[in-house]
Design a protein around this motif. Structure first.
Motif, PDB file in Angstrom:
ATOM      1  N   GLN A  97     -16.154  74.999  24.367  1.00 20.17           N
ATOM      2  CA  GLN A  97     -15.569  73.826  25.006  1.00 20.17           C
ATOM      3  C   GLN A  97     -16.664  72.852  25.443  1.00 20.17           C
ATOM      4  N   ASN A  98     -16.456  71.587  25.142  1.00 15.76           N
ATOM      5  CA  ASN A  98     -17.367  70.482  25.451  1.00 15.76           C
ATOM      6  C   ASN A  98     -18.589  70.418  24.538  1.00 15.76           C
ATOM      7  N   LYS A  99     -18.710  71.313  23.586  1.00 15.75           N
ATOM      8  CA  LYS A  99     -19.899  71.342  22.725  1.00 15.75           C
ATOM      9  C   LYS A  99     -20.038  70.072  21.871  1.00 15.75           C
TER      10      LYS A  99
ATOM     11  N   GLU B  38      -9.047  65.315  22.347  1.00 15.19           N
ATOM     12  CA  GLU B  38      -8.872  65.718  23.735  1.00 15.19           C
ATOM     13  C   GLU B  38      -9.127  67.212  23.858  1.00 15.19           C
ATOM     14  N   ALA B  39      -9.427  67.658  25.062  1.00 15.87           N
ATOM     15  CA  ALA B  39      -9.893  69.029  25.287  1.00 15.87           C
ATOM     16  C   ALA B  39      -8.906  70.072  24.772  1.00 15.87           C
ATOM     17  N   GLU B  40      -7.616  69.872  25.039  1.00 16.91           N
ATOM     18  CA  GLU B  40      -6.623  70.862  24.612  1.00 16.91           C
ATOM     19  C   GLU B  40      -6.511  70.918  23.091  1.00 16.91           C
ATOM     20  N   ASP B  41      -6.556  69.780  22.446  1.00 19.82           N
ATOM     21  CA  ASP B  41      -6.469  69.705  20.990  1.00 19.82           C
ATOM     22  C   ASP B  41      -7.634  70.463  20.351  1.00 19.82           C
TER      23      ASP B  41
ATOM     24  N   TYR C 144      -7.359  74.264  21.001  1.00 20.88           N
ATOM     25  CA  TYR C 144      -6.281  74.867  20.211  1.00 20.88           C
ATOM     26  C   TYR C 144      -6.689  75.004  18.746  1.00 20.88           C
ATOM     27  N   CYS C 145      -7.343  73.994  18.204  1.00 21.53           N
ATOM     28  CA  CYS C 145      -7.813  74.069  16.815  1.00 21.53           C
ATOM     29  C   CYS C 145      -8.811  75.216  16.635  1.00 21.53           C
ATOM     30  N   ALA C 146      -9.662  75.423  17.638  1.00 21.18           N
ATOM     31  CA  ALA C 146     -10.616  76.523  17.567  1.00 21.18           C
ATOM     32  C   ALA C 146      -9.904  77.870  17.484  1.00 21.18           C
TER      33      ALA C 146
ATOM     34  N   LEU D 113      -2.705  74.795  27.420  1.00 20.71           N
ATOM     35  CA  LEU D 113      -2.510  74.782  25.968  1.00 20.71           C
ATOM     36  C   LEU D 113      -1.034  74.861  25.600  1.00 20.71           C
ATOM     37  N   ALA D 114      -0.281  75.691  26.333  1.00 17.62           N
ATOM     38  CA  ALA D 114       1.150  75.796  26.043  1.00 17.62           C
ATOM     39  C   ALA D 114       1.857  74.458  26.264  1.00 17.62           C
TER      40      ALA D 114
END
Length: 543
Positions: free
Chosen positions: A179-181, A262-265, A268-270, A432-433
């Motif tokens: 996250q944030n990488k 965005e962070a959630e997107d 979630y893709c990861a 995420l949900a």
């Protein structure tokens, strides 16, 4: 001086498949030449072996296989294209992480990675010898300074390449996501480009490999650190960038720039990518999971369907006396919404049979978590039987908050081959949900809004035995991610009683985590190769 087209090949190699990866490279160069009129094609770090190859590097046949692959590339790669590709190799008594330069059937040079990361998930010093000199290759009037991944982060080799005459810095990477990488990378690369006043090309791999996941996001920044081109994250593909020569400098031209998600997107893709590649690369037909009507299994089911499609996912509801009617209703509704194969297998008779068998041995003892754990273990037996019979991998569904404090049953809800949520805190499970439902509804709203419960006893809620998740996760992040002591966490404003309780639970649950399924790492400190604590030790909380 003519213009130059460089193609960043953002690819997903299979670790250990050296012949297959070589063929992928050959086909990629052919496509780049035809579709983009490429002058240069750059592939990721250690592409021929895949990253990380770990102890495959110690196999006696490794060098012969690599030599065969490199010869195959020399024979078959399209002419008039310079190819820069990563692979390991033994040279002059050392074993190096290399970037080789191929042009018209000849390997013109090799660069040995100078800065070998040996922290978090990286242990390259176990295998490799550091290089000590730059490599600058001229092609069509441009002098390319070749670098590999950590060389950028440490910085010294960047300056060395400029001093050796590089006009353009080209770096091969296998940079795992957390996250944030993506934002961290861009800030660093912009700083490096400004330091040496040279444009910088960053080519990253993509895809899941065991607990690591690579997000791509290959990019180019100009000599002032301005972003010129960025490939999409989470997508295999070729991204061309044009360079023009003006006033004695090579200047990258503005092209497609994928915005940061965005962070959630992004997270979630990861999770989807990690699960999809683990299942597919391992050769499983699909997955089976226990669908409890709770938030963790609901999110896991959504991820599984997005990764594999509904036809490859089976969900099983296994109710007992304490399973609420609304849990059964919500599980059935989500299975319908996602179109997966769904079965209901009550465990009442299994649990009663176990209790009857154990009755004599347990005589005179009160009921406790033993009986609760029996329910979970009966469910694990059913899921593993389905796995064996149908060739489906069991997807377990515990989150990082639970795994941190041991709120899970060995050989019960921890049964499985992979855990998509292993490195996702409970508060992020909810985020995420909710985010996933904004794309299209796949989780019943009641699953998200009701209080979480393991439903192993009457009227049970997670908050009966754990702090509320907002508090728990805040403590866990400080203790696990930031390595703060208990005293430092207390000084930050948390309850002394809760902090010491949580810290003790984390420390004493290491034996459980060692037996937990692999899961994708998405934080800066995941359980697994990233956090290696002894199971048996005398360390005291607060030290």
């Amino acid at each position: 001086m003519q213009d130059l087209t460089l193609v960043m090949a953002q690819l997903d190699p299979l670790v250990g498949d050296i012949p297959g990866n070589a063929e992928r490279a050959i086909e990629t160069v052919r496509e780049a030449r035809i579709e983009h009129k490429a002058d240069i094609v750059v592939l990721p770090e250690l592409f021929l072996t895949g990253y990380p190859p770990e102890d495959l590097l110690l196999r006696a046949s490794m060098e012969a296989r690599l030599e065969a692959a490199r010869q195959r590339m020399a024979d078959k790669v399209a002419r008039d294209v310079m190819v820069i590709v990563g692979y390991p190799g033994r040279r002059d008594g050392g074993y190096y992480n290399l970037a080789g330069v191929l042009y018209n059937g000849d390997w013109l040079g090799e660069y040995a990675k100078q800065v070998l990361p040996n922290y978090q998930v990286f242990d390259e010093r176990r295998y490799f010898t550091p290089g000590n000199r730059p490599l600058v290759i001229e092609h069509r009037g441009a002098r390319l300074g070749v670098l590999i991944c950590e060389d950028l982060w440490e910085g010294r080799p960047v300056h060395q390449a400029r001093e050796a005459g590089a006009d353009i810095l080209v770096t091969l990477n296998a940079s795992p996501y957390h996250q944030n990488k993506p934002a961290e990378r861009l800030a660093l690369f912009a700083e490096r480009a400004r330091e040496v006043q040279r444009p910088l090309v960053y080519v990253n791999q993509i895809g899941g490999q065991d607990e690591l996941v690579f997000d791509g996001g290959s990019l180019v920044v100009d000599a002032q650190g301005e972003l010129c081109v960025r490939a999409p994250h989470w997508q295999v593909g070729l991204m061309p960038v044009g360079f023009t020569h003006a006033d004695g400098h090579w200047v990258p031209q503005a092209g497609e720039c994928e915005p940061l998600a965005e962070a959630e997107d992004s997270l979630y893709c990861a999770l989807v990518t990690g699960l999809r590649d683990y299942v597919n690369k391992s050769g499983f037909k699909g997955v089976v999971l226990g669908l409890s009507g709770g938030i963790d299994s609901a999110l896991s089911l959504a991820i599984a369907v997005d990764a594999l499609g509904p036809d490859r996912v089976q969900a099983v509801m296994m109710p007992y006396h304490y399973t609420a009617d609304i849990s059964q209703e919500d599980a059935a509704e989500q299975a319908r919404m996602l179109g997966v194969n769904y079965e209901v297998m009550p465990i009442v008779s299994m649990v009663e049979a176990c209790n009857e068998t154990l009755a004599e041995s347990f005589a005179g003892t009160p009921q406790d978590t033993t009986e609760e754990n029996l329910q979970s273990r009966c469910r694990g037996v059913l899921l593993m039987a389905i796995s064996n019979k149908k060739g489906l991998m069991v997807l377990t569904t515990g989150n990082k908050s639970e795994m941190a404090v041991g709120y899970a049953t060995l050989y019960g809800d921890m049964v499985g081959g992979y855990n998509a949520l292993k490195d996702v805190y409970k508060t992020w499970v909810y985020r995420l949900a909710k985010w996933r439902n904004t794309q299209d509804p796949v989780i019943p709203e009641r699953v998200i809004s009701r209080p979480p419960s393991a439903e192993l006893a009457a009227n049970q809620q997670d908050s009966d035995s754990l702090p509320h998740y907002d508090t728990l996760d805040a403590i866990l992040e400080r203790y696990i991610e930031d390595d703060m002591s208990a005293e430092a966490i207390i000084a930050a404003g948390f309850s002394e009683e809760e902090v010491y309780r949580v810290v003790r639970l984390v420390d004493r649950s290491e034996y459980k985590r060692r037996q937990a399924p692999v899961g994708v790492r998405v934080t800066s400190r995941g359980f697994g190769r990233d956090r290696r604590y002894p199971i048996v030790n005398g360390w005291q909380p607060g030290e």
